[in-house]
Design an enzyme around this catalytic site. Structure first.
Site, PDB file in Angstrom:
ATOM      1  CB  ILE A  87      -5.118   3.033  -1.500  1.00 23.26           C
ATOM      2  CG1 ILE A  87      -6.300   3.620  -0.724  1.00 23.26           C
ATOM      3  CG2 ILE A  87      -5.531   2.600  -2.895  1.00 23.26           C
ATOM      4  CD1 ILE A  87      -6.868   4.882  -1.313  1.00 23.26           C
ATOM      5  CB  THR A 135      -0.930   0.025   1.231  1.00 23.36           C
ATOM      6  OG1 THR A 135      -0.134   0.087   2.420  1.00 23.36           O
ATOM      7  CG2 THR A 135      -1.832  -1.189   1.274  1.00 23.36           C
ATOM      8  CG  ASP A 136      -1.223   4.828  -1.320  1.00 22.73           C
ATOM      9  OD1 ASP A 136      -1.871   4.585  -0.271  1.00 22.73           O
ATOM     10  OD2 ASP A 136      -1.767   5.266  -2.351  1.00 22.73           O
ATOM     11  CB  ALA A 137       1.271   7.547   2.643  1.00 21.50           C
ATOM     12  N   GLY A 138      -1.727   6.117   2.147  1.00 18.07           N
ATOM     13  CA  GLY A 138      -3.143   6.162   2.475  1.00 18.07           C
ATOM     14  C   GLY A 138      -3.758   4.799   2.731  1.00 18.07           C
TER      15      GLY A 138
END
Length: 157
Positions: free
Chosen positions: A26, A21-24
């Site tokens: 997602i 995932t990314d920082a969010g």
């Protein structure tokens, strides 16, 4: 040769981890391609072909082209089902239609098509698919689904 594939597409199950995932929270877009690669590898394994052994026989599969469309995000801890359906069987290549769906709701997250070329490991030049591999894929495409949901093995057992 177009595969007349009535068989159920192979479904590889995986879970979304923090590293995907990314920082969010997602799934980062390129990781869907990794999930799809794993599903194709597991499809081969299910048919009795292990990629490390194929490499020992001077055979590799390389992605020639890919196309992906993103519909909805996967998130941390989601369970995914990634399909790998053969839609075209050529002399030296395979074309797969693939989907990534969230489980258990089945929501379509990503879909794509991949042309995978068969090449010689020593030169990376195209080579014909081995007869056994061609037969396994052609047999799967022509026999239709097994009522039990089991995918036939190359030996037909």
């Amino acid at each position: 040769m177009r595969a007349q594939n009535e068989a159920q597409p192979h479904a590889y199950r995986c879970r979304v981890y923090y590293e995907d995932t990314d920082a969010g929270g997602i799934v980062y877009y390129v990781n869907y391609l990794k999930f799809m690669e794993r599903a194709r590898t597991e499809r081969l394994r299910e048919l009795g072909f292990i990629q490390s052994r194929l490499a020992e026989e001077n055979l590799l599969f390389v992605v020639h082209s890919s196309e992906a469309r993103y519909h909805a995000p996967a998130r941390l801890d989601d369970e995914l089902a990634v399909s790998a359906e053969l839609i075209e069987l050529n002399r030296a290549s395979l074309r797969f239609r693939q989907q990534v769906r969230r489980q258990p709701d089945g929501a379509l997250l990503c879909e794509g098509q991949f042309l995978v070329a068969c090449v010689r490991a020593d030169s990376l030049k195209p080579r014909s698919l081995p007869d056994a591999l061609r037969s396994a894929f052609a047999g799967l495409a022509l026999t239709g689904p097994d009522p039990t949901g089991r995918v036939p093995s190359p030996a037909g057992d």
